[in-house]
Motif scaffolding. Structure first.
Motif, PDB file in Angstrom:
ATOM      1  N   UNK A 140       0.808  -1.142   0.060  1.00  0.00           N
ATOM      2  CA  UNK A 140       0.117   0.199  -0.199  1.00  0.00           C
ATOM      3  C   UNK A 140       0.887   1.234   0.064  1.00  0.00           C
ATOM      4  N   UNK A 141       1.811   1.255   0.938  1.00  0.00           N
ATOM      5  CA  UNK A 141       2.975   2.377   0.898  1.00  0.00           C
ATOM      6  C   UNK A 141       3.523   2.568  -0.255  1.00  0.00           C
ATOM      7  N   UNK A 142       4.007   1.444  -1.072  1.00  0.00           N
ATOM      8  CA  UNK A 142       4.739   1.510  -2.417  1.00  0.00           C
ATOM      9  C   UNK A 142       3.865   2.158  -3.307  1.00  0.00           C
ATOM     10  N   UNK A 143       2.576   1.546  -3.343  1.00  0.00           N
ATOM     11  CA  UNK A 143       1.559   2.192  -4.436  1.00  0.00           C
ATOM     12  C   UNK A 143       1.283   3.715  -4.093  1.00  0.00           C
ATOM     13  N   UNK A 144       0.955   4.177  -2.920  1.00  0.00           N
ATOM     14  CA  UNK A 144       1.047   5.568  -2.463  1.00  0.00           C
ATOM     15  C   UNK A 144       2.139   6.508  -3.107  1.00  0.00           C
ATOM     16  N   UNK A 145       3.215   5.946  -2.556  1.00  0.00           N
ATOM     17  CA  UNK A 145       4.526   6.702  -2.875  1.00  0.00           C
ATOM     18  C   UNK A 145       4.443   6.646  -4.740  1.00  0.00           C
ATOM     19  N   UNK A 146       4.401   5.764  -5.373  1.00  0.00           N
ATOM     20  CA  UNK A 146       4.571   5.960  -6.882  1.00  0.00           C
ATOM     21  C   UNK A 146       3.521   6.884  -7.370  1.00  0.00           C
ATOM     22  N   UNK A 147       2.157   6.812  -6.644  1.00  0.00           N
ATOM     23  CA  UNK A 147       0.910   8.021  -7.241  1.00  0.00           C
ATOM     24  C   UNK A 147       1.679   9.270  -7.073  1.00  0.00           C
ATOM     25  N   UNK A 148       2.117   9.417  -5.718  1.00  0.00           N
ATOM     26  CA  UNK A 148       2.456  10.938  -5.250  1.00  0.00           C
ATOM     27  C   UNK A 148       3.694  11.322  -6.265  1.00  0.00           C
ATOM     28  N   UNK A 149       4.740  10.340  -6.451  1.00  0.00           N
ATOM     29  CA  UNK A 149       5.789  10.731  -7.227  1.00  0.00           C
ATOM     30  C   UNK A 149       5.423  11.007  -8.777  1.00  0.00           C
ATOM     31  N   UNK A 150       4.285  10.298  -9.177  1.00  0.00           N
ATOM     32  CA  UNK A 150       3.713  10.632 -10.644  1.00  0.00           C
ATOM     33  C   UNK A 150       3.171  11.797 -10.548  1.00  0.00           C
ATOM     34  N   UNK A 151       2.410  12.257  -9.504  1.00  0.00           N
ATOM     35  CA  UNK A 151       1.546  13.540  -9.441  1.00  0.00           C
ATOM     36  C   UNK A 151       2.680  14.591  -9.501  1.00  0.00           C
ATOM     37  N   UNK A 152       3.538  14.434  -8.554  1.00  0.00           N
ATOM     38  CA  UNK A 152       4.764  15.437  -8.426  1.00  0.00           C
ATOM     39  C   UNK A 152       5.542  15.775  -9.961  1.00  0.00           C
ATOM     40  N   UNK A 153       5.861  14.683 -10.456  1.00  0.00           N
ATOM     41  CA  UNK A 153       6.451  14.912 -11.836  1.00  0.00           C
ATOM     42  C   UNK A 153       5.773  15.466 -12.884  1.00  0.00           C
ATOM     43  N   UNK A 154       4.208  15.288 -12.855  1.00  0.00           N
ATOM     44  CA  UNK A 154       3.168  15.786 -13.784  1.00  0.00           C
ATOM     45  C   UNK A 154       3.215  17.237 -13.620  1.00  0.00           C
TER      46      UNK A 154
END
Length: 169
Positions: free
Chosen positions: A147-161
């Motif tokens: 769950x943490x890995x998934x949330x971190x990846x979503x946050x990383x993608x949003x920040x990159x966007x």
């Protein structure tokens, strides 16, 4: 009284269909283990410091309701005192799942959280066996918080966007 019963019965919401998931197969896609310590022939005191990196990916297969989920692990071990590399293990472990009745907005997290949870004990065992067979004590990985890995990846993608400049037409 009969009106109340009919009114209450009329407000019932239809039941969501039961989620169905079956593991069709699991397999090693790629495996590499390098015993760097043995290649160098170094001796002396060794205090391993292990780092585990996990990446997850999922893709739809051509058959209806089938998805392939891939866990990519990169495990490095360095000597705490000298920072010399001890070993490098890279593993791509895949599972093919039949998944039905998961709402579209929940399918992505389902595939990248629930499916890896099912696969985890199997690739954990592979890591333990490979490190033991490679001349080191077996590496028994701690549980992974998918769950943490998934949330971190979503946050990383949003920040990159957000950092990308928006183009104007």
């Amino acid at each position: 009284m009969a009106e109340q019963e009919n009114g209450a019965a009329g407000t019932e919401q239809p039941q969501q269909p039961q989620i169905k998931m079956h593991v069709l197969t699991q397999f090693v896609r790629d495996l590499s283990f390098e015993n760097i310590l043995a290649q160098r022939g170094a001796g002396g005191e060794v205090q391993p410091d292990v780092t585990v990196n996990v990446n997850l990916d999922a893709k739809k297969r051509s058959a209806d309701h089938q998805y392939e989920v891939i866990a990519k692990l990169k495990i490095t071990s360095k000597n705490k005192g000298t920072e010399d590399d001890l070993f490098l293990l890279e593993l791509e472990y895949a599972g093919v799942f039949h998944v039905e009745n998961v709402p579209d907005d929940q399918l992505h997290p389902f595939l990248l959280i629930e499916c890896p949870r099912i696969m985890f004990p199997f690739f954990r065992r592979i890591v333990s066996d490979v490190t033991r067979d490679g001349g080191f004590p077996p590496l028994n990985m701690e549980n992974i918080d998918f769950v943490s890995i998934y949330r971190n990846e979503i946050a990383r993608r949003q920040a990159a966007q957000e950092q990308q400049p928006s183009g104007t037409a």
